[in-house]
Design a protein around this motif. Sequence first.
Motif, PDB file in Angstrom:
ATOM      1  N   LEU A  41      12.565 -24.700 -41.745  1.00  0.00           N
ATOM      2  CA  LEU A  41      12.553 -23.846 -42.931  1.00  0.00           C
ATOM      3  C   LEU A  41      11.545 -24.295 -43.989  1.00  0.00           C
ATOM      4  CD1 LEU A  41      16.404 -23.366 -43.300  1.00  0.00           C
ATOM      5  CD2 LEU A  41      14.758 -21.521 -42.980  1.00  0.00           C
ATOM      6  N   PHE A  42      11.481 -25.611 -44.206  1.00  0.00           N
ATOM      7  CA  PHE A  42      10.695 -26.127 -45.327  1.00  0.00           C
ATOM      8  C   PHE A  42       9.508 -26.997 -44.924  1.00  0.00           C
ATOM      9  CE2 PHE A  42      15.274 -26.178 -46.728  1.00  0.00           C
ATOM     10  CZ  PHE A  42      15.218 -24.994 -47.446  1.00  0.00           C
ATOM     11  N   GLY A  43       9.477 -27.429 -43.677  1.00  0.00           N
ATOM     12  CA  GLY A  43       8.430 -28.350 -43.253  1.00  0.00           C
ATOM     13  C   GLY A  43       8.772 -29.799 -43.498  1.00  0.00           C
ATOM     14  N   SER A  44       9.952 -30.042 -44.095  1.00  0.00           N
ATOM     15  CA  SER A  44      10.383 -31.406 -44.379  1.00  0.00           C
ATOM     16  C   SER A  44      11.893 -31.443 -44.559  1.00  0.00           C
ATOM     17  CB  SER A  44       9.709 -31.922 -45.652  1.00  0.00           C
ATOM     18  OG  SER A  44      10.304 -33.140 -46.080  1.00  0.00           O
ATOM     19  N   SER A  45      12.511 -32.515 -44.071  1.00  0.00           N
ATOM     20  CA  SER A  45      13.958 -32.676 -44.237  1.00  0.00           C
ATOM     21  C   SER A  45      14.311 -33.203 -45.626  1.00  0.00           C
ATOM     22  CB  SER A  45      14.518 -33.623 -43.163  1.00  0.00           C
ATOM     23  OG  SER A  45      13.881 -34.885 -43.229  1.00  0.00           O
ATOM     24  N   LEU A  46      13.284 -33.416 -46.467  1.00  0.00           N
ATOM     25  CA  LEU A  46      13.518 -33.869 -47.840  1.00  0.00           C
ATOM     26  C   LEU A  46      13.540 -32.698 -48.832  1.00  0.00           C
ATOM     27  CD1 LEU A  46      11.243 -37.050 -47.885  1.00  0.00           C
ATOM     28  CD2 LEU A  46      13.728 -36.956 -47.687  1.00  0.00           C
ATOM     29  N   CYS A  47      13.317 -31.481 -48.336  1.00  0.00           N
ATOM     30  CA  CYS A  47      13.340 -30.297 -49.192  1.00  0.00           C
ATOM     31  C   CYS A  47      14.722 -29.648 -49.173  1.00  0.00           C
ATOM     32  CB  CYS A  47      12.296 -29.289 -48.737  1.00  0.00           C
ATOM     33  SG  CYS A  47      10.599 -29.872 -48.920  1.00  0.00           S
ATOM     34  N   CYS A  48      14.978 -28.808 -50.174  1.00  0.00           N
ATOM     35  CA  CYS A  48      16.277 -28.142 -50.286  1.00  0.00           C
ATOM     36  C   CYS A  48      16.072 -26.671 -50.653  1.00  0.00           C
ATOM     37  CB  CYS A  48      17.141 -28.807 -51.363  1.00  0.00           C
ATOM     38  SG  CYS A  48      17.628 -30.498 -50.979  1.00  0.00           S
ATOM     39  N   PHE A  49      17.122 -25.889 -50.490  1.00  0.00           N
ATOM     40  CA  PHE A  49      17.083 -24.489 -50.894  1.00  0.00           C
ATOM     41  C   PHE A  49      16.953 -24.385 -52.410  1.00  0.00           C
ATOM     42  CE2 PHE A  49      19.230 -24.119 -46.788  1.00  0.00           C
ATOM     43  CZ  PHE A  49      18.542 -23.042 -46.226  1.00  0.00           C
ATOM     44  N   ALA A 134      26.111 -15.430 -30.065  1.00  0.00           N
ATOM     45  CA  ALA A 134      25.751 -15.507 -31.478  1.00  0.00           C
ATOM     46  C   ALA A 134      26.453 -16.697 -32.088  1.00  0.00           C
ATOM     47  CB  ALA A 134      26.132 -14.230 -32.213  1.00  0.00           C
ATOM     48  N   LEU A 135      25.864 -17.236 -33.125  1.00  0.00           N
ATOM     49  CA  LEU A 135      26.446 -18.372 -33.827  1.00  0.00           C
ATOM     50  C   LEU A 135      26.557 -18.024 -35.306  1.00  0.00           C
ATOM     51  CD1 LEU A 135      25.721 -22.059 -33.180  1.00  0.00           C
ATOM     52  CD2 LEU A 135      25.737 -21.212 -35.530  1.00  0.00           C
ATOM     53  N   VAL A 136      27.726 -18.308 -35.879  1.00  0.00           N
ATOM     54  CA  VAL A 136      27.963 -18.054 -37.296  1.00  0.00           C
ATOM     55  C   VAL A 136      28.209 -19.391 -37.984  1.00  0.00           C
ATOM     56  CG1 VAL A 136      29.368 -16.829 -38.996  1.00  0.00           C
ATOM     57  CG2 VAL A 136      28.993 -15.822 -36.732  1.00  0.00           C
ATOM     58  N   ALA A 137      27.408 -19.679 -39.014  1.00  0.00           N
ATOM     59  CA  ALA A 137      27.546 -20.919 -39.780  1.00  0.00           C
ATOM     60  C   ALA A 137      28.339 -20.635 -41.047  1.00  0.00           C
ATOM     61  CB  ALA A 137      26.171 -21.478 -40.128  1.00  0.00           C
ATOM     62  N   THR A 193      20.874 -16.727 -42.842  1.00  0.00           N
ATOM     63  CA  THR A 193      19.584 -17.238 -42.365  1.00  0.00           C
ATOM     64  C   THR A 193      19.782 -18.356 -41.346  1.00  0.00           C
ATOM     65  OG1 THR A 193      18.540 -16.655 -44.467  1.00  0.00           O
ATOM     66  CG2 THR A 193      17.381 -18.252 -43.086  1.00  0.00           C
ATOM     67  N   VAL A 194      20.667 -19.296 -41.662  1.00  0.00           N
ATOM     68  CA  VAL A 194      20.960 -20.393 -40.733  1.00  0.00           C
ATOM     69  C   VAL A 194      21.597 -19.854 -39.454  1.00  0.00           C
ATOM     70  CG1 VAL A 194      22.381 -22.462 -40.400  1.00  0.00           C
ATOM     71  CG2 VAL A 194      21.119 -22.149 -42.532  1.00  0.00           C
ATOM     72  N   SER A 195      22.503 -18.897 -39.598  1.00  0.00           N
ATOM     73  CA  SER A 195      23.181 -18.319 -38.432  1.00  0.00           C
ATOM     74  C   SER A 195      22.192 -17.620 -37.499  1.00  0.00           C
ATOM     75  CB  SER A 195      24.261 -17.325 -38.877  1.00  0.00           C
ATOM     76  OG  SER A 195      25.262 -17.959 -39.644  1.00  0.00           O
ATOM     77  N   VAL A 196      21.234 -16.889 -38.080  1.00  0.00           N
ATOM     78  CA  VAL A 196      20.230 -16.195 -37.270  1.00  0.00           C
ATOM     79  C   VAL A 196      19.351 -17.205 -36.532  1.00  0.00           C
ATOM     80  CG1 VAL A 196      18.153 -14.758 -37.361  1.00  0.00           C
ATOM     81  CG2 VAL A 196      20.177 -14.092 -38.655  1.00  0.00           C
ATOM     82  N   ILE A 197      18.912 -18.237 -37.232  1.00  0.00           N
ATOM     83  CA  ILE A 197      18.064 -19.258 -36.606  1.00  0.00           C
ATOM     84  C   ILE A 197      18.791 -19.920 -35.441  1.00  0.00           C
ATOM     85  CG2 ILE A 197      16.994 -21.531 -36.939  1.00  0.00           C
ATOM     86  CD1 ILE A 197      16.360 -20.594 -39.830  1.00  0.00           C
ATOM     87  N   LEU A 198      20.054 -20.302 -35.663  1.00  0.00           N
ATOM     88  CA  LEU A 198      20.788 -21.007 -34.612  1.00  0.00           C
ATOM     89  C   LEU A 198      21.215 -20.083 -33.477  1.00  0.00           C
ATOM     90  CD1 LEU A 198      22.915 -23.494 -36.754  1.00  0.00           C
ATOM     91  CD2 LEU A 198      20.752 -23.895 -35.568  1.00  0.00           C
ATOM     92  N   SER A 199      21.420 -18.796 -33.790  1.00  0.00           N
ATOM     93  CA  SER A 199      21.700 -17.826 -32.712  1.00  0.00           C
ATOM     94  C   SER A 199      20.465 -17.683 -31.828  1.00  0.00           C
ATOM     95  CB  SER A 199      22.078 -16.468 -33.303  1.00  0.00           C
ATOM     96  OG  SER A 199      23.324 -16.520 -33.991  1.00  0.00           O
TER      97      SER A 199
END
Length: 204
Positions: A41-49, A134-137, A193-199
């Motif tokens: 999503l962000f290009g780094s695990s140090l970023c946040c929403f 499908a996956l739901v977060a 958004t997370v659910s769509v990505i993981l699905s």
Amino acid sequence: MEDEETPGEVNKTPDLSTLYMPQIVSKAIDISLAKELKNLLFGSSLCCFSEEWKIQSFTFNNIPQLKYGIVQKKGGPCGVLAAVQACVLQQLIFADSNRNRDTRCLQPSEAHRTQCLSLALADILWRAGGHEKALVALPSGRQQFTPTGKYKADGILETLILYSAMRYEDLIVFLQQNIHQFEIGPYGCILLTVSVILSRSINL
């Protein structure tokens, strides 16, 4: 219900959530998956929403002429909102062949528009999963792992429980039972958004 039922046939069912319990498998998110999501999503695990994303859910407008419309609170996740709005309109206008296709279909009751939202999200997630899964977060309210190393906690991803559905009917029931998480929030847009990505899967 028959496995062969198509999504179009399922959509005509008014409310499956009171008829049977869906077969759903759940597991907690772990730090490696959370890192992968942030890197994607962000290009780094140090970023946040951003705050704009954190406060955005799929809340409907209460102006009588605009009851079909999803309200955007601030700038940010407009692309996700536009896609969901299109699928909600598709449900409102075309899903029920018995309805008159006039302006009345765009003045739904609160219950009907919420039902259309759950069907719209089910359709989006089922397509993302290749019409096979499908996956739901959903947030659990507590951390599922302890953030360590190069990972910045945001109070959202760390709390997620991931629910997997292998049947479209089960997905619809589960979303009907949990639609308030997306409609009222507070993190509805992030959850979808997370659910769509993981699905779809991180790799795809």
